[in-house]
Scaffold this motif. Structure first.
Motif, PDB file in Angstrom:
ATOM      1  N   MET A  12       0.797  -1.219   0.000  1.00  8.67           N
ATOM      2  CA  MET A  12       0.000   0.000   0.000  1.00  8.67           C
ATOM      3  C   MET A  12       0.833   1.274   0.000  1.00  8.67           C
ATOM      4  N   ARG A  13       2.131   1.170   0.250  1.00  6.44           N
ATOM      5  CA  ARG A  13       2.940   2.383   0.302  1.00  6.44           C
ATOM      6  C   ARG A  13       3.021   3.079  -1.052  1.00  6.44           C
ATOM      7  N   LEU A  14       2.935   2.326  -2.135  1.00 10.23           N
ATOM      8  CA  LEU A  14       3.007   2.965  -3.449  1.00 10.23           C
ATOM      9  C   LEU A  14       1.784   3.842  -3.718  1.00 10.23           C
ATOM     10  N   PRO A  15       0.535   3.332  -3.600  1.00 13.31           N
ATOM     11  CA  PRO A  15      -0.602   4.237  -3.826  1.00 13.31           C
ATOM     12  C   PRO A  15      -0.687   5.371  -2.814  1.00 13.31           C
ATOM     13  N   ILE A  16      -0.218   5.139  -1.592  1.00  9.36           N
ATOM     14  CA  ILE A  16      -0.207   6.230  -0.613  1.00  9.36           C
ATOM     15  C   ILE A  16       0.734   7.337  -1.067  1.00  9.36           C
ATOM     16  N   GLN A  17       1.942   6.953  -1.474  1.00  8.41           N
ATOM     17  CA  GLN A  17       2.896   7.973  -1.904  1.00  8.41           C
ATOM     18  C   GLN A  17       2.413   8.680  -3.162  1.00  8.41           C
ATOM     19  N   TYR A  18       1.790   7.946  -4.078  1.00  8.34           N
ATOM     20  CA  TYR A  18       1.282   8.577  -5.294  1.00  8.34           C
ATOM     21  C   TYR A  18       0.261   9.658  -4.945  1.00  8.34           C
ATOM     22  N   ALA A  19      -0.602   9.364  -3.963  1.00  4.97           N
ATOM     23  CA  ALA A  19      -1.603  10.345  -3.549  1.00  4.97           C
ATOM     24  C   ALA A  19      -0.954  11.574  -2.923  1.00  4.97           C
ATOM     25  N   LEU A  20       0.151  11.383  -2.215  1.00  2.00           N
ATOM     26  CA  LEU A  20       0.814  12.509  -1.555  1.00  2.00           C
ATOM     27  C   LEU A  20       1.613  13.363  -2.534  1.00  2.00           C
ATOM     28  N   THR A  21       2.235  12.743  -3.526  1.00  2.00           N
ATOM     29  CA  THR A  21       3.204  13.469  -4.363  1.00  2.00           C
ATOM     30  C   THR A  21       2.691  13.780  -5.762  1.00  2.00           C
ATOM     31  N   TYR A  22       1.518  13.253  -6.165  1.00  2.00           N
ATOM     32  CA  TYR A  22       0.997  13.461  -7.514  1.00  2.00           C
ATOM     33  C   TYR A  22       1.052  14.944  -7.902  1.00  2.00           C
ATOM     34  N   PRO A  23       1.542  15.287  -9.088  1.00  5.63           N
ATOM     35  CA  PRO A  23       1.882  14.413 -10.213  1.00  5.63           C
ATOM     36  C   PRO A  23       3.334  13.966 -10.254  1.00  5.63           C
ATOM     37  N   GLU A  24       4.125  14.301  -9.221  1.00  2.00           N
ATOM     38  CA  GLU A  24       5.524  13.884  -9.203  1.00  2.00           C
ATOM     39  C   GLU A  24       5.640  12.425  -8.782  1.00  2.00           C
ATOM     40  N   ARG A  25       6.705  11.784  -9.233  1.00  6.76           N
ATOM     41  CA  ARG A  25       7.033  10.426  -8.793  1.00  6.76           C
ATOM     42  C   ARG A  25       8.425  10.461  -8.174  1.00  6.76           C
ATOM     43  N   LEU A  26       8.523   9.998  -6.935  1.00  7.29           N
ATOM     44  CA  LEU A  26       9.766  10.013  -6.183  1.00  7.29           C
ATOM     45  C   LEU A  26      10.098   8.592  -5.727  1.00  7.29           C
ATOM     46  N   PRO A  27      11.346   8.327  -5.323  1.00  6.41           N
ATOM     47  CA  PRO A  27      11.675   6.996  -4.800  1.00  6.41           C
ATOM     48  C   PRO A  27      10.728   6.598  -3.670  1.00  6.41           C
ATOM     49  N   CYS A  28      10.287   5.342  -3.709  1.00  2.00           N
ATOM     50  CA  CYS A  28       9.259   4.867  -2.784  1.00  2.00           C
ATOM     51  C   CYS A  28       9.778   3.664  -2.009  1.00  2.00           C
ATOM     52  N   PRO A  29       9.401   3.527  -0.728  1.00  2.00           N
ATOM     53  CA  PRO A  29       9.860   2.374   0.056  1.00  2.00           C
ATOM     54  C   PRO A  29       9.194   1.055  -0.327  1.00  2.00           C
ATOM     55  N   ALA A  30       8.163   1.088  -1.159  1.00  2.00           N
ATOM     56  CA  ALA A  30       7.536  -0.155  -1.610  1.00  2.00           C
ATOM     57  C   ALA A  30       8.497  -0.896  -2.540  1.00  2.00           C
ATOM     58  N   PRO A  31       8.471  -2.223  -2.536  1.00  2.00           N
ATOM     59  CA  PRO A  31       9.383  -2.980  -3.398  1.00  2.00           C
ATOM     60  C   PRO A  31       9.031  -2.831  -4.869  1.00  2.00           C
ATOM     61  N   ALA A  32      10.034  -2.878  -5.703  1.00  2.00           N
ATOM     62  CA  ALA A  32       9.825  -2.840  -7.146  1.00  2.00           C
ATOM     63  C   ALA A  32       9.490  -4.240  -7.648  1.00  2.00           C
ATOM     64  N   LEU A  33       8.967  -4.308  -8.853  1.00  4.84           N
ATOM     65  CA  LEU A  33       8.640  -5.589  -9.475  1.00  4.84           C
ATOM     66  C   LEU A  33       9.947  -6.240  -9.942  1.00  4.84           C
ATOM     67  N   ALA A  34      10.375  -7.286  -9.272  1.00  7.31           N
ATOM     68  CA  ALA A  34      11.657  -7.937  -9.594  1.00  7.31           C
ATOM     69  C   ALA A  34      11.597  -8.568 -10.977  1.00  7.31           C
ATOM     70  N   ARG A  35      12.636  -8.341 -11.745  1.00  4.29           N
ATOM     71  CA  ARG A  35      12.680  -8.899 -13.100  1.00  4.29           C
ATOM     72  C   ARG A  35      13.516 -10.162 -13.188  1.00  4.29           C
ATOM     73  N   ASP A  36      13.985 -10.689 -12.068  1.00  3.43           N
ATOM     74  CA  ASP A  36      14.791 -11.905 -12.089  1.00  3.43           C
ATOM     75  C   ASP A  36      13.986 -13.142 -11.710  1.00  3.43           C
ATOM     76  N   ARG A  37      12.677 -13.034 -11.790  1.00  6.03           N
ATOM     77  CA  ARG A  37      11.803 -14.167 -11.500  1.00  6.03           C
ATOM     78  C   ARG A  37      10.619 -14.145 -12.446  1.00  6.03           C
ATOM     79  N   VAL A  38       9.917 -15.267 -12.503  1.00 10.77           N
ATOM     80  CA  VAL A  38       8.732 -15.372 -13.350  1.00 10.77           C
ATOM     81  C   VAL A  38       7.516 -14.890 -12.565  1.00 10.77           C
ATOM     82  N   TRP A  39       6.767 -13.971 -13.167  1.00 14.63           N
ATOM     83  CA  TRP A  39       5.537 -13.480 -12.550  1.00 14.63           C
ATOM     84  C   TRP A  39       4.341 -14.036 -13.327  1.00 14.63           C
ATOM     85  N   GLU A  40       3.494 -14.760 -12.629  1.00 10.37           N
ATOM     86  CA  GLU A  40       2.255 -15.227 -13.248  1.00 10.37           C
ATOM     87  C   GLU A  40       1.186 -14.167 -13.032  1.00 10.37           C
ATOM     88  N   MET A  41       0.536 -13.802 -14.105  1.00 12.75           N
ATOM     89  CA  MET A  41      -0.484 -12.755 -14.013  1.00 12.75           C
ATOM     90  C   MET A  41      -1.707 -13.202 -14.801  1.00 12.75           C
TER      91      MET A  41
END
Length: 421
Positions: free
Chosen positions: A298-327
């Protein structure tokens, strides 16, 4: 964002409040410290936790709000014990929430109080023209017409914190390259209301399916509270975990989307996405679909609401690209989750239906948790309470609050007639 942000966090002792404090601490590192100040933190009964939150904040809040007036002496004693009384002002009672939400020095309010209890303070923040990070979906479910009219009049910004609505907001903003705040005020000249978003075909909310996605209807009927609370991808409080299991939570989000984005119910869709990576999608008239993806945090949508329209480094984890994501995207089984249909119905008819649905659900969930009704009785109680009320299309706020009390009483009465096997 201007020269500074002074933030009030209403519901600071809940999961949204804790995540917001983490976000603010991170912003104080990655943005000039003077831009991020804590004006107020509020709690209800978890006073010790509220004080600990204030102590752990990188910059102490100026005011601590305790909305339970009966905890006044305890709150004063704890502030003195932890030597906070010289740094933080204490404000007590439910009216203190409104004072925090309307403080002239505060420009951003995070509305994180769960349920109907957050209505008055959230509405007050909107009426005062604040930027409101809206985690309290029930405010729009109960009084969507009143809240959105107040926002249009005051110029308040409604920035959703629900991950699904934040995802839609992000998709629309990125697709149309809109300036800050314009998603709340954009009008399409000479367009009918159903086409307020020219080029947009539908908004698609994703649902995890909760713990019972692959259970039979017979097994779901006998589900225990412990099983219903065992969400596969999100860590949430008891109320929202049960709402996710019944999909009442998604029903409330349908209603929220109807008001937040001013779209009719037939332009909203729900699909099941068990992995909780795709938070929602927007489909355009040419068939293109834009989605917002990120790990469930939830930290990502919270930060987006606080900083919109800017995007700043966020404590939420990024989507790792070294694994397979099933979607995977799976059609909803409406027979397994009958509560979902209530959301589309209420979004279509508006008026008093939302407050009745919410009041019945907020009554039914604790009845289930205490073993007084079965899991499947939650949706049944909501359905019967809705059926028993006389719908009004344009209620006042006073009338909505009356019907909230009526719905809770009626759901309690109806629960007495349900046979628990």
């Amino acid at each position: 964002m201007g020269d500074g942000r002074r933030i009030a966090i209403l519901g600071a002792t809940g999961s949204i409040g804790a995540a917001t404090l983490d976000v603010v601490a991170n912003l104080q590192v990655h943005a000039p410290a003077a831009q991020w100040r804590l004006g107020s933190l509020s709690g209800h009964s978890r006073i010790e936790q509220l004080v600990q939150s204030a102590q752990s904040a990188q910059f102490l809040p100026e005011t601590l709000v305790v909305s339970d007036a009966d905890r006044c002496d305890e709150a004063h004693a704890l502030l003195t014990k932890h030597d906070l009384h010289r740094h933080c002002r204490l404000d007590i009672g439910p009216e203190a929430l409104v004072r925090a939400a309307t403080d002239a020095a505060t420009d951003t309010v995070v509305a994180g109080i769960v349920g109907r209890a957050g209505l008055e303070s959230t509405l007050a923040a909107v009426q005062s023209g604040k930027r409101v990070g809206l985690a309290n979906k029930e405010t729009l479910v109960i009084a969507g017409c009143i809240v959105t009219e107040a926002a249009a009049h005051s110029g308040a910004e409604l920035l959703p914190i629900d991950s699904e609505h934040s995802a839609i907001y992000q998709c629309l903003a990125e697709a149309r390259n809109l300036p800050a705040g314009s998603l709340n005020t954009l009008e399409a000249p000479n367009e009918k209301p159903a086409t307020k978003w020219p080029g947009v075909r539908r908004l698609i909310l994703t649902a995890s399916g909760g713990p019972f996605l692959n259970w039979s209807r017979e097994a779901i009927q006998n589900a225990t509270p412990e099983q219903a609370l065992n969400h596969p991808t999100w860590e949430m409080g008891k109320k929202i975990s049960i709402d996710s299991a019944t999909m009442i939570n998604k029903s409330l989000e349908i209603i929220e989307a109807r008001w937040l984005f001013d779209v009719p119910a037939d332009r909203i869709e729900v699909v099941v996405h068990p992995q909780s990576i795709i938070h929602s999608l927007v489909e355009f008239e040419d068939g293109s679909v834009i989605a917002q993806l990120s790990p469930p945090d939830m930290r990502l949508p919270i930060q987006y609401a606080l900083t919109y329209p800017e995007r700043l480094p966020c404590p939420a984890p990024a989507l790792a690209r070294d694994r397979v994501w099933e979607m995977s995207l799976i059609p909803v089984d409406h027979e397994r989750f009958p509560a979902l249909g209530l959301g589309f119905e209420v979004a279509r008819v508006g008026g008093t239906a939302g407050v009745v649905l919410n009041g019945a659900n907020e009554t039914a969930v604790p009845l289930f948790l205490s073993g007084k009704i079965r899991f499947t009785d939650i949706a049944r109680l909501c359905r019967r309470t809705l059926d028993d009320h006389d719908h009004e299309s344009a209620p006042s706020l006073t009338r909505l609050l009356e019907l909230d009390r009526w719905a809770r009483l009626r759901a309690t009465q109806l629960a007495e007639t349900i046979h628990v096997a």
